[in-house]
Design an enzyme around this catalytic site. Structure first.
Site, mmCIF file in Angstrom:
data_model
loop_
_atom_site.group_PDB
_atom_site.id
_atom_site.type_symbol
_atom_site.label_atom_id
_atom_site.label_comp_id
_atom_site.label_asym_id
_atom_site.label_seq_id
_atom_site.Cartn_x
_atom_site.Cartn_y
_atom_site.Cartn_z
ATOM 1 N N ARG A 250 18.639 21.194 -24.474
ATOM 2 C CA ARG A 250 17.863 22.410 -24.272
ATOM 3 C C ARG A 250 18.510 23.631 -24.939
ATOM 4 O O ARG A 250 17.883 24.670 -25.057
ATOM 5 C CB ARG A 250 17.684 22.663 -22.769
ATOM 6 C CG ARG A 250 17.253 21.443 -21.997
ATOM 7 C CD ARG A 250 16.878 21.758 -20.579
ATOM 8 N NE ARG A 250 15.492 22.199 -20.520
ATOM 9 C CZ ARG A 250 14.909 22.685 -19.420
ATOM 10 N NH1 ARG A 250 15.611 22.815 -18.310
ATOM 11 N NH2 ARG A 250 13.658 23.060 -19.441
ATOM 12 N N GLU B 249 20.483 26.927 -20.093
ATOM 13 C CA GLU B 249 21.309 26.250 -21.088
ATOM 14 C C GLU B 249 21.446 27.047 -22.386
ATOM 15 O O GLU B 249 22.527 27.071 -22.991
ATOM 16 C CB GLU B 249 20.737 24.857 -21.383
ATOM 17 C CG GLU B 249 20.817 23.892 -20.223
ATOM 18 C CD GLU B 249 19.658 23.997 -19.245
ATOM 19 O OE1 GLU B 249 19.654 23.253 -18.249
ATOM 20 O OE2 GLU B 249 18.755 24.832 -19.476
ATOM 21 N N LYS C 34 15.962 23.305 2.634
ATOM 22 C CA LYS C 34 16.358 22.076 1.978
ATOM 23 C C LYS C 34 17.091 21.177 2.968
ATOM 24 O O LYS C 34 17.980 21.628 3.681
ATOM 25 C CB LYS C 34 17.259 22.387 0.778
ATOM 26 C CG LYS C 34 17.413 21.238 -0.209
ATOM 27 C CD LYS C 34 18.082 21.701 -1.493
ATOM 28 C CE LYS C 34 18.101 20.595 -2.540
ATOM 29 N NZ LYS C 34 18.681 21.048 -3.829
#
Length: 625
Positions: free
Chosen positions: A394, A366, A280
């Site tokens: 969610r 979640e 990344k």
């Protein structure tokens, strides 16, 4: 080459490896420079340059369906599909979306802004392909962070059992928004560092390919040998046990390795997962060396120093909330903090570093974080769940079934409530009231400034039962925290300005525009009664009744959906009890709000001082007639 001449990915087909490397560097240079002006998800995109080039070289988009999970890493995909000329408007009002967008290009086949959806979408597309008898590849790209989401694991289970043909790209960069956590992440780490299996597997395949005719029995024996090798040299066979062929780890920045893996996967008759290792932020040292997650997504920055621009002079709401709860936790050992992969966004590092035994980052999960909080509450703890409004969607069933129904003592800190700006329609926090207000035991509050927030945090920490504390994106106002104010009383609103002609009810940051509008109207001879509805639920029925008895019309102004919002509650109460007044509303009507700066979006939906003034004048005029 000139990136601005790219119209579609077909030009990649005959490019050599050296040419691909040159294009990759040009794309990186462009992204670093462009995102420095507009902001964006720079870290994730710098990590997938070679991977995206390899995918578009090998496959034929849009016939072959490339599906990005979350979608924030699709910038290279947008460049390769002819949209580089729009990058100066990235994530801006009426500009290029920061996520895949069906209306932008035929190459964008699935929209996403939340994680862990790509595999389920891919399964649906692949089954539709098979039912129709069509022939094209389906390629979902999912990160190692998103793979921890329950929805992704449910999809893997179905894909493996059904043997549906697709090529899953697992983009493993050890980060999602923040450093990944959990047992699945640890398993991938063990695989990541063990290349023996992949090397031996390719050696066997290469040996077999040199035999002129390989009978099915020999091929079957070879496959069983390869299967046995997994158990001998790989620390995890998770995917193979699910029925999904595993290829990897593959260097995500090596074009030869990527092409070899894609070719092998394409020859399989069922589902294949290619485990690609990427870095990344690759190519930009500030992003590449980010161990926290700061460079996941940010605003404009200085290229030379990596310094973020325009961060504001006061503390963010997220930091204010987290620090205030932390201060209470130092005095109250019941308080624990939980977050679904958002320790950076919700500014929980202080809690994480100083009270690690009472801090839980559960990853992109979640549903789990809500019910875990319920379990903690059921055994005497006071859990604080810091979660973005858009992500709380969610975990709604868990809020209803596990928390509210049992009246558990959970404190939800709903971050990014209201319009959030550049991330657009997938991230605006404007739906939470619609699904929270019907819950019988839920208390919902939102402060107008940080002083009131401090008082309401004190209230929330001591309240017994579920409470949702909404707060916006952006920074606190910087007011005097020593100002004396009346104590917070459960379910009671505050009249912040008295007037006799009309009552305007609002809450949170919108109250500032209401007060500004009332000052302008005062110069026109209209006296506005301004009410701070800091308790969005329960509503202050006593005050509403008093207002109605004074024959004042009511206007409710809120940065939320009109359907199911505070205004709807006030209207219902007035109608149900036959109160003799009218109730009008300003809010977000039946629409998804696109991206842009918050002021631009507020103007689009009519949440401005000017529109409030016009609406009040209209109501007063109609009342006189």
């Amino acid at each position: 080459m000139d990136l601005y001449n790219i119209e579609d990915p077909s030009f990649l087909k005959n490019k050599s490896e050296d040419e691909l490397k040159e294009i990759a560097q040009e794309i990186r240079d462009f992204l670093i420079e462009s995102c420095a002006k507009t902001g964006g998800h720079i870290g994730a995109n710098l990590g997938v340059v070679e991977l995206t080039l390899a995918l578009h070289k090998f496959y034929n988009s849009p016939k072959d369906q490339i599906i990005f999970d979350v979608g924030h890493q699709a910038y290279i995909h947008k460049i390769l599909t002819g949209r580089i000329n729009q990058f100066d408007s990235l994530r801006q009002y009426k500009g290029l979306s920061g996520f895949p967008k069906l209306s932008e290009s035929e190459h964008d086949v699935w929209e996403a802004g939340h994680s862990s959806t790509s595999l389920s979408a891919a399964m649906g597309i692949a089954k539709a392909r098979d039912i129709k008898g069509e022939d094209f590849a389906v390629i979902p790209i999912i990160g190692d962070g998103a793979l921890t989401g329950g929805m992704a694991l449910e999809a893997l289970n179905h894909i493996g059992s059904d043997k549906t043909k697709m090529t899953i790209i697992l983009n493993d960069n050890e980060m999602s928004i923040a450093p990944n956590v959990g047992a699945l992440h640890n398993m991938l780490g063990r695989i990541r560092t063990n290349t023996n299996y992949n090397r031996i597997k390719y050696d066997i395949e290469e040996l077999l390919s040199k035999i002129p005719t390989v009978g099915s029995s020999i091929r079957g024996v070879a496959d069983r040998v390869k299967d046995s090798l997994k158990y001998l040299v790989v620390n995890g066979v998770f995917f193979e046990e699910l029925g999904i062929k595993y290829i990897g780890p593959v260097d995500g920045h090596n074009f030869q390795d990527l092409e070899r893996a894609l070719k092998s996967a394409n020859e399989a008759n069922g589902p294949v997962l290619i485990h690609v290792i990427t870095k990344k932020g690759k190519g930009y040292h500030h992003a590449e060396n980010d161990a926290v997650g700061t460079w996941h997504g940010l605003g404009p920055y200085k290229i030379e120093t990596g310094e973020s621009l325009g961060s504001g002079s006061t503390m963010s709401w997220s930091e204010f909330m987290s620090n205030s709860v932390f201060d209470h936790a130092l005095e109250d050992e019941r308080i624990v903090a939980l977050t679904p992969a958002m320790p950076v966004g919700s500014k929980l590092h202080k809690f994480q570093n100083e009270l690690p035994e009472r801090f839980f980052d559960v990853g992109i999960a979640e549903q789990h974080v809500v019910t875990m909080a319920g379990g903690l509450a059921s055994y005497g703890m006071k859990p604080y769940v810091a979660i973005y409004s858009t992500f709380l969607q969610r975990g709604y069933d868990q809020v209803l079934h596990d928390i509210d129904r049992q009246k558990l003592n959970v404190f939800f800190g709903i971050d990014r409530s209201g319009l959030v700006g550049a991330d657009g329609e997938t991230h605006h926090g404007v739906f939470d009231l619609t699904f929270l207000l019907p819950l019988p035991n839920m208390v919902v509050v939102m402060p107008r400034d940080e002083k009131e927030a401090q008082m309401m945090i004190d209230f929330a920490v001591n309240y017994e039962g579920p409470i949702a504390f909404r707060y916006p994106r952006g920074n606190v106002l910087g007011i005097d925290m020593n100002e004396e104010r009346p104590a917070i009383e459960y379910g009671k609103w505050e009249t912040v300005k008295e007037g006799k002609d009309i009552t305007v009810i609002s809450y949170g940051p919108t109250l500032i525009d209401v007060l500004d509008a009332s000052e302008e109207l005062k110069t026109k001879g209209i006296n506005v009664n301004v009410v701070n509805a800091r308790f969005i639920k329960p509503i202050d029925t006593e005050l509403i009744t008093k207002i109605a008895e004074q024959n004042q019309p009511i206007l409710v102004v809120e940065e939320a959906m009109l359907a199911g919002g505070l205004g709807a509650l006030v209207q219902s109460f007035v109608m149900d009890y036959d109160l003799k007044t009218i109730v009008k509303r300003i809010g977000i009507d039946d629409q998804y709000v696109e991206q842009g700066s918050v002021p631009e979006l507020l103007e689009e939906v009519g949440l401005t001082k000017e529109n409030i003034v016009n609406k009040i004048e209209e109501i007063i005029s109609n009342e006189k007639n």
